[in-house]
Every structure is written in C-alpha cells, then in structure tokens.
Design a protein around this motif. Structure first.
Motif, PDB file in Angstrom:
ATOM      1  N   SER A  71       0.859  -1.180   0.000  1.00  0.00           N
ATOM      2  CA  SER A  71       0.000   0.000   0.000  1.00  0.00           C
ATOM      3  C   SER A  71       0.899   1.235   0.000  1.00  0.00           C
ATOM      4  O   SER A  71       1.791   1.355   0.836  1.00  0.00           O
ATOM      5  CB  SER A  71      -0.892   0.002   1.242  1.00  0.00           C
ATOM      6  N   HIS A  72       0.638   2.145  -0.939  1.00  0.00           N
ATOM      7  CA  HIS A  72       1.468   3.347  -1.035  1.00  0.00           C
ATOM      8  C   HIS A  72       1.008   4.447  -0.081  1.00  0.00           C
ATOM      9  O   HIS A  72       1.827   5.221   0.410  1.00  0.00           O
ATOM     10  CB  HIS A  72       1.477   3.880  -2.465  1.00  0.00           C
ATOM     11  N   HIS A  73      -0.300   4.568   0.156  1.00  0.00           N
ATOM     12  CA  HIS A  73      -0.828   5.647   0.992  1.00  0.00           C
ATOM     13  C   HIS A  73      -1.765   5.069   2.036  1.00  0.00           C
ATOM     14  O   HIS A  73      -2.899   4.736   1.692  1.00  0.00           O
ATOM     15  CB  HIS A  73      -1.559   6.695   0.157  1.00  0.00           C
ATOM     16  N   PRO A  74      -1.401   4.936   3.277  1.00  0.00           N
ATOM     17  CA  PRO A  74      -0.048   5.117   3.787  1.00  0.00           C
ATOM     18  C   PRO A  74       0.827   3.935   3.397  1.00  0.00           C
ATOM     19  O   PRO A  74       0.308   2.856   3.080  1.00  0.00           O
ATOM     20  CB  PRO A  74      -0.248   5.173   5.304  1.00  0.00           C
ATOM     21  N   PRO A  75       2.148   4.112   3.435  1.00  0.00           N
ATOM     22  CA  PRO A  75       3.017   2.988   3.056  1.00  0.00           C
ATOM     23  C   PRO A  75       2.875   1.839   4.053  1.00  0.00           C
ATOM     24  O   PRO A  75       2.991   2.027   5.260  1.00  0.00           O
ATOM     25  CB  PRO A  75       4.425   3.587   3.090  1.00  0.00           C
ATOM     26  N   ARG A  76       2.571   0.674   3.517  1.00  0.00           N
ATOM     27  CA  ARG A  76       2.446  -0.535   4.339  1.00  0.00           C
ATOM     28  C   ARG A  76       3.202  -1.657   3.645  1.00  0.00           C
ATOM     29  O   ARG A  76       3.177  -1.776   2.427  1.00  0.00           O
ATOM     30  CB  ARG A  76       0.991  -0.921   4.536  1.00  0.00           C
ATOM     31  N   TYR A  77       3.839  -2.468   4.486  1.00  0.00           N
ATOM     32  CA  TYR A  77       4.696  -3.522   3.959  1.00  0.00           C
ATOM     33  C   TYR A  77       4.214  -4.900   4.391  1.00  0.00           C
ATOM     34  O   TYR A  77       3.610  -5.062   5.451  1.00  0.00           O
ATOM     35  CB  TYR A  77       6.140  -3.319   4.448  1.00  0.00           C
ATOM     36  N   GLN A  78       4.529  -5.864   3.539  1.00  0.00           N
ATOM     37  CA  GLN A  78       4.315  -7.268   3.870  1.00  0.00           C
ATOM     38  C   GLN A  78       5.700  -7.880   4.061  1.00  0.00           C
ATOM     39  O   GLN A  78       6.645  -7.544   3.343  1.00  0.00           O
ATOM     40  CB  GLN A  78       3.576  -7.974   2.742  1.00  0.00           C
ATOM     41  N   TYR A  79       5.812  -8.768   5.029  1.00  0.00           N
ATOM     42  CA  TYR A  79       7.090  -9.376   5.364  1.00  0.00           C
ATOM     43  C   TYR A  79       7.054 -10.859   5.023  1.00  0.00           C
ATOM     44  O   TYR A  79       6.085 -11.547   5.318  1.00  0.00           O
ATOM     45  CB  TYR A  79       7.400  -9.176   6.857  1.00  0.00           C
ATOM     46  N   THR A  80       8.116 -11.323   4.393  1.00  0.00           N
ATOM     47  CA  THR A  80       8.257 -12.747   4.085  1.00  0.00           C
ATOM     48  C   THR A  80       9.645 -13.187   4.526  1.00  0.00           C
ATOM     49  O   THR A  80      10.576 -12.379   4.599  1.00  0.00           O
ATOM     50  CB  THR A  80       8.088 -13.031   2.579  1.00  0.00           C
ATOM     51  N   LEU A  81       9.749 -14.469   4.812  1.00  0.00           N
ATOM     52  CA  LEU A  81      11.051 -14.999   5.202  1.00  0.00           C
ATOM     53  C   LEU A  81      11.879 -15.309   3.962  1.00  0.00           C
ATOM     54  O   LEU A  81      11.367 -15.797   2.958  1.00  0.00           O
ATOM     55  CB  LEU A  81      10.877 -16.275   6.022  1.00  0.00           C
TER      56      LEU A  81
END
Length: 142
Positions: A71-81
């Motif tokens: 997601s750019h607005h707001p910036p959101r991240y997904q985490y992977t191993l």
C-alpha cells in the motif's frame, strides 16, 4: 543491533542475530503466516510498535526477511522470510521438542500429520545415506 558476543562460536554469532528479546517471536509470526506489521503486533502482546519496527528493519538487514510494499498511501509492507529465515523452522521445532520434555506447562507439540503421533528430531548423513545417533561438533577449517 550491536553484536553482544565476540566469540569464535556458531552459537554466539547466531545469538548476535536472533538472540535479542522478541526477535525469534517476530520471525515465528512471519513463519506461521502473519505477514503484516499489524498482524505481527496483534499476535505479540506486549511488544511496542517502535521495538517491532526496529526488529523488522534489523531482520531485513541481516537477510532473514524481505519486505514488499503493498500500500502506497499510507506505506504498508508485507514481510516474508528469506531462505535463511525459513531455515529457522528447524530451530523452532527443536525448541518445541525441548519444551515438550522440560516445561511444566507445554502449549505445542510436533506431530506426524499422517498418523497424528508425536515426532522426534533425527540426524541424517547425506554422505552415508543413513540416520545417525553418534554426532559431534567439529572445528571448521578457515
């Protein structure tokens, strides 16, 4: 994170990466499928947002997790191993087995999905193509 141990030891050097409070629990959350900041935070009661953010950045810098912007607005991240991070699953399994044998209150067990019975760790020698019970630690030639 600052290296805590300056010892020529695999255990000490590994603890420099994953030995801080909450670090293994953060990796475990991602391993079991909680891949966003909020999912991880909601499942780790007691961790502050700042500490979780620091741990995620550190794990990424160490090559245990990768991030992707979803997601750019707001910036959101997904985490992977990463592969290195996924390899910690064996460590988690060993901790679960240790806890099953030594904790007064145990919450999990490792089972064989086919028959639903508990399993043990077995060491395997790919050279001899057999399970072994006579393992030892040896120095690595540098």
């Amino acid at each position: 994170m600052k290296a805590t141990y300056d010892l020529p030891c695999n255990i000490a050097q590994t603890l420099n990466i994953i030995g801080d409070r909450w670090t293994l629990l953060v990796v475990h959350e991602i391993l079991i499928g909680n891949t966003t900041f909020n999912e991880i935070k909601n499942n780790l009661e007691g961790i502050s947002s700042n500490l979780l953010s620091d741990r995620l950045k550190y794990l990424e810098s160490c090559g245990l997790i990768a991030t992707s912007l979803y997601s750019h607005h707001p910036p959101r991240y997904q985490y992977t191993l990463t592969e290195s991070g996924r390899d910690l699953e064996d460590v988690f399994n060993a901790i679960i087995l240790w806890g099953r044998s030594h904790l007064e209150k145990c919450y999990k067990k490792l089972i064989h999905q086919k028959c639903n019975h508990e399993v043990n760790i077995t060491y395997y020698c790919p050279h001899c193509k057999e399970n072994v019970d006579d393992v030892s630690v040896a120095e690595v030639d540098i």
